[in-house]
Write an enzyme that holds these catalytic residues in place. Structure first.
Site, PDB file in Angstrom:
ATOM      1  N   HIS A 265     -30.926 -21.037 115.333  1.00  0.00           N
ATOM      2  CA  HIS A 265     -30.781 -21.581 116.637  1.00  0.00           C
ATOM      3  C   HIS A 265     -29.542 -20.532 117.319  1.00  0.00           C
ATOM      4  O   HIS A 265     -29.418 -20.447 118.519  1.00  0.00           O
ATOM      5  CB  HIS A 265     -30.828 -22.729 117.090  1.00  0.00           C
ATOM      6  CG  HIS A 265     -29.239 -23.554 117.005  1.00  0.00           C
ATOM      7  ND1 HIS A 265     -29.232 -24.102 115.705  1.00  0.00           N
ATOM      8  CD2 HIS A 265     -28.388 -23.559 117.555  1.00  0.00           C
ATOM      9  CE1 HIS A 265     -27.921 -24.734 115.951  1.00  0.00           C
ATOM     10  NE2 HIS A 265     -27.571 -24.388 117.122  1.00  0.00           N
ATOM     11  N   ASP A 315     -33.664 -24.104 110.362  1.00  0.00           N
ATOM     12  CA  ASP A 315     -32.855 -23.592 111.004  1.00  0.00           C
ATOM     13  C   ASP A 315     -31.530 -22.949 110.356  1.00  0.00           C
ATOM     14  O   ASP A 315     -30.646 -23.327 110.497  1.00  0.00           O
ATOM     15  CB  ASP A 315     -32.228 -24.831 111.959  1.00  0.00           C
ATOM     16  CG  ASP A 315     -31.360 -24.544 113.163  1.00  0.00           C
ATOM     17  OD1 ASP A 315     -31.554 -23.304 113.488  1.00  0.00           O
ATOM     18  OD2 ASP A 315     -30.518 -25.130 113.215  1.00  0.00           O
ATOM     19  N   SER A 398     -22.041 -25.255 115.405  1.00  0.00           N
ATOM     20  CA  SER A 398     -23.572 -24.874 115.147  1.00  0.00           C
ATOM     21  C   SER A 398     -23.395 -23.433 114.032  1.00  0.00           C
ATOM     22  O   SER A 398     -22.729 -22.625 114.252  1.00  0.00           O
ATOM     23  CB  SER A 398     -24.290 -24.345 116.096  1.00  0.00           C
ATOM     24  OG  SER A 398     -25.047 -25.417 116.699  1.00  0.00           O
TER      25      SER A 398
END
Length: 501
Positions: A265, A315, A398
């Site tokens: 992402h 992911d 992230s």
């Protein structure tokens, strides 16, 4: 949180203008405009892009992010402004030695910092390019060796106005169409901490529960810390600029192929990968106090990467950096474990809120589907950890790695997951609030093709190994070589579903 004196000291250590403490990887020879002030006092044309109210923009972006659940933990830091600025714009000056100088300025009134992207970048031999921001801060010189896929993404500079300076040696021409500035990223999070009012996105502004990597919690992970980089990139969808975290990985042949793991992402396309800037050693040198390294926070930067594998359900994205990190940066290739064995606890190393590098300690993790996918398709793709015992994660975390704690037998200090997101945050007491989820390395290890799994890249010989210790890269250049990142010439494993480089 930093106090006023710590803030002032840290800013002084950023190395505005001249490098602090000796050679600086990206602040080499002064640009002409700074070295020859009296001779270069010329009114330069300014290309204006959209103005912004940085504080309001920051508030709007953060409010929208908090309102959207599930919540990923990448962080938007700048708005894109599309331009087309070439050497036909700006001003050319012939210098006494016969060399020629091209300069142009861009301004995004109200921006806290700027990022300049070049869609075309093909400099002739001997040509150099600098980018100059506020406070006499500059980046460069850059050469054609810094291009990737015919493009170049310049690192961030402070202030709302930047000067591009290109110098051509005497008798050297610039080919038609060789250089085009195509993007001006107007920052609104104050990456250099010049405004005390800025929150989230500059050194020292993450939550007060976060723990510097040099604090006691990080003492058993000093090697692994060196594998972690703060990354910026330009998103394909909105073209704006974001930050995440990533980790350099060891491979089974021990040939140090500069494989770099982050979240899908964050980056999941070739163009996003090409726009990547990785900043190494962006961390405080003192526990609990913001203290920059001698060369500054943003000095050890490198540009561009190739997309090797990516998958949405777990992911993850595996990149191969365009260059080997400079040996002077002392980076590390982290170990990993693809067995899927549940560890006794967790350690995270990341850049929360765009802050200096932090370390987080969590409990024994559970297993779940992705916590950020609207409709997760698999039930056991992610580790769930939290509430954290020390530290937390924030926007910018992230893509960071989840590690097995030190002392955990043969898998100690190996990476087992990649942060997707979640609701974890500082709560004012320990443990902190809520949980996060990390895509499982063991799930990412396998997949339908080389373009969707890790094993073809990290174990190209198909040895069947499911774990690897970390290690340093052997010295590749003699002392005294340029401190720029090293060009790499590599071949790509001929694996199904992945085109050759």
């Amino acid at each position: 949180m930093r106090n006023r004196l710590a803030s002032i000291a840290a800013r002084a250590a950023f190395g505005f203008g001249l490098a602090v403490g000796g050679a600086n990887a990206r602040q080499g020879e002064l640009p002409y405009s700074l070295a020859e002030d009296a001779k270069s006092a010329i009114e330069l044309p300014i290309v204006e892009v959209a103005a912004l109210d940085a504080a309001q923009r920051r508030a709007d972006v953060d409010a929208a992010r908090k309102a959207n659940a599930p919540r990923d933990k990448r962080l938007r830091v700048a708005d894109d402004n599309a331009v087309s600025i070439t050497p036909h714009d700006g001003i050319w000056t012939e210098l006494p030695d016969g060399s020629r100088l091209w300069r142009v300025r861009v301004r995004a009134n109200g921006a806290t910092d700027l990022r300049l992207g070049f869609a075309r970048y093909a400099l002739p031999d001997g040509a150099t390019l600098h980018v100059i921001g506020a406070d006499r801060y500059y980046q460069g010189p850059y050469t054609n060796a810094d291009a990737y896929a015919g493009r170049f993404q310049a690192p961030v500079v402070p202030g709302d106005i930047a000067t591009v300076e290109l110098r051509l040696p005497a008798g050297v021409a610039l080919a038609e169409g060789a250089l085009e500035l195509s993007s001006v990223g107007a920052g609104f999070r104050d990456a250099f901490g010049r405004d005390d009012a800025a929150k989230l996105g500059s050194p020292g502004t993450s939550g007060s529960c976060n723990v510097d990597v040099v604090c006691p919690l990080g003492q058993n992970y000093t090697d692994d810390v060196r594998a972690v980089a703060y990354i910026e990139f330009q998103d394909d969808d909105d073209h704006d600029y974001y930050i995440c975290t990533g980790t350099l990985l060891a491979d089974v042949p021990r040939d140090h192929r500069n494989y770099f793991l982050t979240a899908a992402h964050c980056i999941d396309s070739t163009t996003e990968a090409a726009s990547l800037i990785a900043y190494w050693n962006y961390q405080s040198t003192r526990c609990g106090t913001l203290a920059a390294p001698a060369s500054g926070f943003f000095s050890d930067d490198q540009h561009g990467a190739a997309l090797r594998a990516t998958r949405a359900d777990v992911d993850f994205t595996l990149l191969e950096l365009n260059q080997a990190p400079d040996p002077a940066w002392n980076v590390y290739y982290a170990g990993w474990d693809a067995s899927g064995v549940v560890p006794s606890g967790t350690i995270g190393i990341h850049h929360p809120g765009g802050d200096v590098k932090k370390i987080t300690s969590g409990p024994v993790p559970g297993t779940s589907a992705s916590c950020i996918a609207e409709n997760p398709t698999a039930a056991a793709t992610h580790w769930v950890t939290g509430p954290y015992l020390q530290g937390t994660t924030e926007g910018g975390s992230s893509g960071s790695g989840l590690f097995v704690p030190a002392g955990a037998a043969s898998t100690a200090r190996r990476l087992i997951g990649t942060l997707s997101g979640g609701g974890a945050e500082c709560s004012g007491s320990q443990p902190n609030a809520d949980t996060d989820c990390y895509g499982k390395f063991a799930v990412a290890w396998n997949g339908p093709s080389a373009a969707s799994r890790l094993r073809d890249w990290l174990d190209p010989g198909n040895t069947g190994i499911t774990g690897q210790d970390g290690g340093d890269r052997p010295t590749l250049i003699a002392p005294g070589h340029s401190r720029h990142a090293l060009p790499v010439r590599f071949s790509v494993p001929q694996a199904a579903g992945q085109p050759a480089n």
